[in-house]
Design an enzyme around this catalytic site. Structure first.
Site, PDB file in Angstrom:
ATOM      1  N   CYS A   2      13.929  -1.879   7.197  1.00 30.55           N
ATOM      2  CA  CYS A   2      14.721  -2.677   8.142  1.00 30.55           C
ATOM      3  C   CYS A   2      14.575  -1.981   9.493  1.00 30.55           C
ATOM      4  O   CYS A   2      14.071  -0.878   9.581  1.00 30.55           O
ATOM      5  CB  CYS A   2      16.195  -2.670   7.751  1.00 30.55           C
ATOM      6  SG  CYS A   2      16.504  -3.418   6.183  1.00 30.55           S
ATOM      7  N   ARG A  27       9.065  -4.277  10.741  1.00 29.60           N
ATOM      8  CA  ARG A  27       9.712  -3.475   9.687  1.00 29.60           C
ATOM      9  C   ARG A  27      10.446  -4.348   8.684  1.00 29.60           C
ATOM     10  O   ARG A  27      10.880  -3.890   7.635  1.00 29.60           O
ATOM     11  CB  ARG A  27      10.695  -2.480  10.297  1.00 29.60           C
ATOM     12  CG  ARG A  27      10.088  -1.485  11.259  1.00 29.60           C
ATOM     13  CD  ARG A  27      11.167  -0.607  11.861  1.00 29.60           C
ATOM     14  NE  ARG A  27      11.853   0.136  10.817  1.00 29.60           N
ATOM     15  CZ  ARG A  27      11.389   1.271  10.304  1.00 29.60           C
ATOM     16  NH1 ARG A  27      10.256   1.762  10.741  1.00 29.60           N
ATOM     17  NH2 ARG A  27      12.030   1.887   9.359  1.00 29.60           N
ATOM     18  N   ASN A 100      19.721   0.810   7.685  1.00 30.90           N
ATOM     19  CA  ASN A 100      18.370   0.739   7.116  1.00 30.90           C
ATOM     20  C   ASN A 100      18.327   1.736   5.976  1.00 30.90           C
ATOM     21  O   ASN A 100      18.533   2.925   6.175  1.00 30.90           O
ATOM     22  CB  ASN A 100      17.326   1.106   8.183  1.00 30.90           C
ATOM     23  CG  ASN A 100      15.947   1.278   7.557  1.00 30.90           C
ATOM     24  OD1 ASN A 100      15.660   0.687   6.523  1.00 30.90           O
ATOM     25  ND2 ASN A 100      15.122   2.116   8.155  1.00 30.90           N
ATOM     26  N   GLU A 465      -9.076  -1.090  -2.123  1.00 33.18           N
ATOM     27  CA  GLU A 465      -8.536  -1.368  -0.792  1.00 33.18           C
ATOM     28  C   GLU A 465      -8.848  -2.804  -0.374  1.00 33.18           C
ATOM     29  O   GLU A 465      -7.990  -3.501   0.172  1.00 33.18           O
ATOM     30  CB  GLU A 465      -9.096  -0.368   0.219  1.00 33.18           C
ATOM     31  CG  GLU A 465      -8.700  -0.604   1.657  1.00 33.18           C
ATOM     32  CD  GLU A 465      -7.200  -0.633   1.892  1.00 33.18           C
ATOM     33  OE1 GLU A 465      -6.432  -0.217   0.998  1.00 33.18           O
ATOM     34  OE2 GLU A 465      -6.782  -1.107   2.971  1.00 33.18           O
ATOM     35  N   GLU A 472      -2.359  -8.889  -0.091  1.00 33.45           N
ATOM     36  CA  GLU A 472      -1.122  -8.704   0.686  1.00 33.45           C
ATOM     37  C   GLU A 472      -1.032  -9.651   1.889  1.00 33.45           C
ATOM     38  O   GLU A 472       0.060  -9.894   2.387  1.00 33.45           O
ATOM     39  CB  GLU A 472      -0.933  -7.257   1.118  1.00 33.45           C
ATOM     40  CG  GLU A 472      -1.834  -6.750   2.199  1.00 33.45           C
ATOM     41  CD  GLU A 472      -1.441  -5.333   2.639  1.00 33.45           C
ATOM     42  OE1 GLU A 472      -0.260  -4.997   2.711  1.00 33.45           O
ATOM     43  OE2 GLU A 472      -2.367  -4.556   2.895  1.00 33.45           O
ATOM     44  N   HIS A 488     -15.446  -3.317 -20.444  1.00 30.34           N
ATOM     45  CA  HIS A 488     -14.420  -2.873 -21.412  1.00 30.34           C
ATOM     46  C   HIS A 488     -13.213  -3.795 -21.389  1.00 30.34           C
ATOM     47  O   HIS A 488     -12.087  -3.355 -21.603  1.00 30.34           O
ATOM     48  CB  HIS A 488     -14.007  -1.428 -21.089  1.00 30.34           C
ATOM     49  CG  HIS A 488     -15.158  -0.476 -21.149  1.00 30.34           C
ATOM     50  ND1 HIS A 488     -15.777  -0.102 -22.326  1.00 30.34           N
ATOM     51  CD2 HIS A 488     -15.875   0.110 -20.154  1.00 30.34           C
ATOM     52  CE1 HIS A 488     -16.784   0.698 -22.060  1.00 30.34           C
ATOM     53  NE2 HIS A 488     -16.874   0.864 -20.756  1.00 30.34           N
ATOM     54  N   LYS A 587       6.288  -3.039   7.105  1.00 28.88           N
ATOM     55  CA  LYS A 587       5.255  -2.073   7.495  1.00 28.88           C
ATOM     56  C   LYS A 587       5.568  -0.685   6.949  1.00 28.88           C
ATOM     57  O   LYS A 587       4.676   0.035   6.539  1.00 28.88           O
ATOM     58  CB  LYS A 587       5.148  -2.004   9.024  1.00 28.88           C
ATOM     59  CG  LYS A 587       4.081  -1.032   9.520  1.00 28.88           C
ATOM     60  CD  LYS A 587       2.686  -1.454   9.076  1.00 28.88           C
ATOM     61  CE  LYS A 587       1.634  -0.490   9.560  1.00 28.88           C
ATOM     62  NZ  LYS A 587       0.299  -0.799   8.988  1.00 28.88           N
TER      63      LYS A 587
HETATM   64  C1  AGP Z   1      -1.260  -1.344   3.213  1.00 28.22           C
HETATM   65  O1  AGP Z   1      -1.920  -2.405   3.867  1.00 28.22           O
HETATM   66  C2  AGP Z   1       0.190  -1.636   3.027  1.00 28.22           C
HETATM   67  N1  AGP Z   1       0.816  -1.911   4.284  1.00 28.22           N
HETATM   68  C3  AGP Z   1       0.916  -0.569   2.231  1.00 28.22           C
HETATM   69  O2  AGP Z   1       0.306  -0.461   0.963  1.00 28.22           O
HETATM   70  C4  AGP Z   1       0.918   0.833   2.879  1.00 28.22           C
HETATM   71  O3  AGP Z   1      -0.378   1.375   2.852  1.00 28.22           O
HETATM   72  C5  AGP Z   1       1.861   1.735   2.074  1.00 28.22           C
HETATM   73  O4  AGP Z   1       3.174   1.196   2.139  1.00 28.22           O
HETATM   74  C6  AGP Z   1       1.871   3.185   2.567  1.00 28.22           C
HETATM   75  O5  AGP Z   1       2.330   3.227   3.894  1.00 28.22           O
HETATM   76  P1  AGP Z   1       2.218   4.647   4.676  1.00 28.22           P
HETATM   77  O6  AGP Z   1       0.765   4.948   4.849  1.00 28.22           O
HETATM   78  O7  AGP Z   1       2.935   4.424   5.968  1.00 28.22           O
HETATM   79  O8  AGP Z   1       2.889   5.678   3.819  1.00 28.22           O
END
Ligand code: AGP
Length: 592
Positions: A2, A27, A100, A465, A472, A488, A587
């Site tokens: 938040c 956020r 938050n 990745e 996402e 497998h 984020k």
């Molecule tokens: C990745 O695109 C995502 N936003 C999420 O998996 C992110 O990598 C994860 O929450 C880790 O965030 P950080 O690197 O700020 O710790």
């Protein structure tokens, strides 16, 4: 998670709060609200949805209040509705709080409050804070908050205002980020620095266990026992423009295209310092990498490099799994926490618990002054600048620079090995010139409901990745697998409706990867290749092919990930989805 903001000074607080909230929207954006103190009354406005809904509700209202707090929510407790939106108040509407994080013992406190006759209005954990502060208030807001904090368990950052003391905000930091902004005759608090930059560059990131008493003429910082602390302010050098879209449709696209510069900037962080590290991996029995999401994938790539060049065993563990495991971690271990935000609760608390078991904690972060930065024994910085898009892109390739530099720092050929990196920004530029071609390919697959990403060796984490990027932001179900693992079990998924992205640069396992690609074709899978330009053999197997410039095997992840970032971006944009703020996500995830 938040975002919270607060302002007290001589200007109309509402404008400051709304601007700040817009910069914190990444956020969380389930709902938003503000509370202002005007003529000894609380004015509260909150709306479900993004900040623009709140702005619409407030449009044209002449609110002169000069003290207020604001909140943008990513729901943890309680559904997304106006009643659960912050700010929350006590029964008499004399105290308002924005929060938050998570109050882990809120149910126990809520029961106590209800036994005292308090009527609880929302389904949130946050509301307990407002009621406790009101019950603890005996004429001084700071004392009431300190008494309240002694009852709370969990991870939280919250701010409180009251009609009884109109020009005052008291805010607390424990487990979730909170930064103080210092102005002239006005002061600010926010969850993150971008919310402060339009108003001040002088900031004080708070540490866990600190409380700030904010008034227009000053900000006093105390510990939870009420002892006054002195803290140095820091001057923020990057500007808000670098956090704006710069002509791109989305922050994510801008950040993908920034990678040549951000890889170069991060590299400079090493080359200019003649690149000697304050520790050596060889002093440790094992490197334990803890991270989440994209940062975890970077750690998987770092494992190959560190084991190859430093000869030290590396274990890469999801942070959320390590913390509650009985893993035998001790002084011989080096814990490497990778987190672009430096605030991810899973990563922080996992790394800190390993540090408590005696391990040395090194972090790779993108945000200076973040919690992990301040809690680590050593910190290595990526210099990617603020990453606003929820989907990590430029911070991933910047993390790879740091991991590669860390790995080769133990090699006698470290200079020549690092020199190879100098060409990577140029090669990424070359891949980016293929963006329109990659877009054409992406649009062919935007209606599919599933996808599989395959890779071997260094391309396996890249497959993970690529799959994460797709799922996402486009909400298409995508999984990454080691290509050798398909036979497998997962190969049962392959049919003419299954796009399979195979990442196959010419490395030590290239022939094996080509065999895996043939296995997919034998089952009528749709093969999309990412490989070297000029690799006609691989290209001939693929319905579509995204080429990258040939580079040494070690460096392929820097390039193979870029077409996958663009592939996911163009599919999500074509589907009309909110690329920068995908549903259900935030984020920075500052709750466990
Ligand atoms: C990745 O695109 C995502 N936003 C999420 O998996 C992110 O990598 C994860 O929450 C880790 O965030 P950080 O690197 O700020 O710790």
């Amino acid at each position: 998670m938040c975002g919270i903001v607060g302002y007290t000074g001589s200007a109309p607080a509402l404008l400051v709060l709304l601007q700040g909230l817009e910069r914190l929207e990444y956020r969380g954006y389930d709902s938003a609200g503000v509370a202002l103190v005007e003529n000894h009354h609380l004015l509260i406005e909150k709306r479900v949805g993004k900040i623009r809904e709140l702005i619409r509700a407030l449009w044209g209202k002449e609110l002169k209040a000069t003290t207020g707090i604001g909140h943008t929510r990513w729901a943890t407790h309680g559904e997304v509705c106006e009643l659960n939106a912050h700010p929350h108040t006590d029964e008499r509407g004399e105290f308002a709080v924005v929060h938050n994080g998570i109050i882990e013992n809120y149910r126990e406190i809520k029961e106590e409050l209800e036994k005292l006759g308090v009527r609880y209005k929302s389904a949130t954990d946050t509301e307990v804070i407002a009621h406790l502060v009101a019950l603890n208030y005996e004429g001084d807001l700071l004392s009431a908050v300190l008494k309240t904090v002694s009852r709370l368990r969990g991870a939280y950052a919250f701010a409180v205002i009251t009609t009884k003391e109109p020009n005052r905000i008291v805010a607390v930091k424990y487990g979730s980020p909170l930064v103080v902004g210092l102005g002239k005759g006005e002061n600010f608090i926010a969850s993150d620095i971008p919310a402060l930059l339009p108003f001040t560059r002088d900031v004080i990131p708070l540490d866990d266990g600190e409380v700030v008493d904010l008034r227009p003429d000053g900000a006093l910082i105390y510990d939870f026992e009420g002892n006054l602390k002195t803290k140095e302010s820091m001057r923020v050098l990057w500007d808000i423009i670098s956090a704006e879209k710069g002509g791109f449709k989305h922050f994510m696209l801008k950040e993908i295209f920034e990678q040549p510069r951000t890889v170069g900037d991060t590299l400079k962080g090493f080359v200019s310092r003649d690149y000697s590290l304050p520790f050596s991996l060889k002093d440790f029995r094992r490197v334990l990498v803890v991270a989440c999401g994209t940062s975890y994938h970077a750690g998987l790539i770092g494992k190959y490099w560190i084991e190859k060049y430093a000869g030290v065993p590396v274990e890469v563990v999801y942070a959320s799994e390590l913390r509650y495991s009985d893993s035998p971690v001790g002084e011989e271990d080096l814990v490497l926490a990778i987190s672009q935000s430096g605030e991810t609760a899973d990563t922080r608390f996992s790394a800190l618990s390993m540090k408590e078991r005696g391990a040395t904690l090194v972090s790779i972060v993108n945000v200076m002054g973040s919690a992990l930065d301040r809690e680590s024994d050593y910190t290595l910085y990526t210099h990617a600048g603020p990453e606003i898009g929820v989907a990590a892109t430029k911070t991933f390739t910047a993390q790879l620079v740091v991991l590669y530099a860390l790995a080769v720092s133990h090699s006698k050929e470290k200079e020549s090995l690092m020199d190879r990196l100098l060409r990577i920004p140029h090669f990424i530029e070359e891949v980016l010139t293929q963006a329109e071609k990659i877009k054409e390919i992406a649009l062919k697959y935007a209606e599919y409901k599933n996808a599989i990403y395959l890779g071997r060796y260094l391309s396996y984490p890249v497959a993970l990745e690529g799959a994460l990027k797709l799922k996402e932001i486009s909400y298409i179900h995508a999984e990454g697998y080691p290509a050798g693992e398909m036979k497998h079990g997962p190969i049962a998924l392959i049919d003419e409706k299954m796009p399979v992205v195979a990442i196959g640069p010419k490395d030590r396992v290239h022939e094996k990867l080509l065999s895996n690609a043939e296995e997919v074709l034998a089952r009528k899978g749709i093969l999309i290749g990412v490989g070297f330009e000029g690799d006609e053999k691989f290209k001939s197997l693929c319905r579509d092919y995204m080429g990258i410039p040939p580079v040494e095997e070690d460096l392929t992840p820097f390039l193979t990930v870029v077409p996958l970032q663009l592939f996911a971006y163009y599919m999500a944009d074509y589907l009309g989805l909110d690329v920068d703020q995908p549903r259900n996500l935030a984020k920075t995830v500052t709750v466990e």
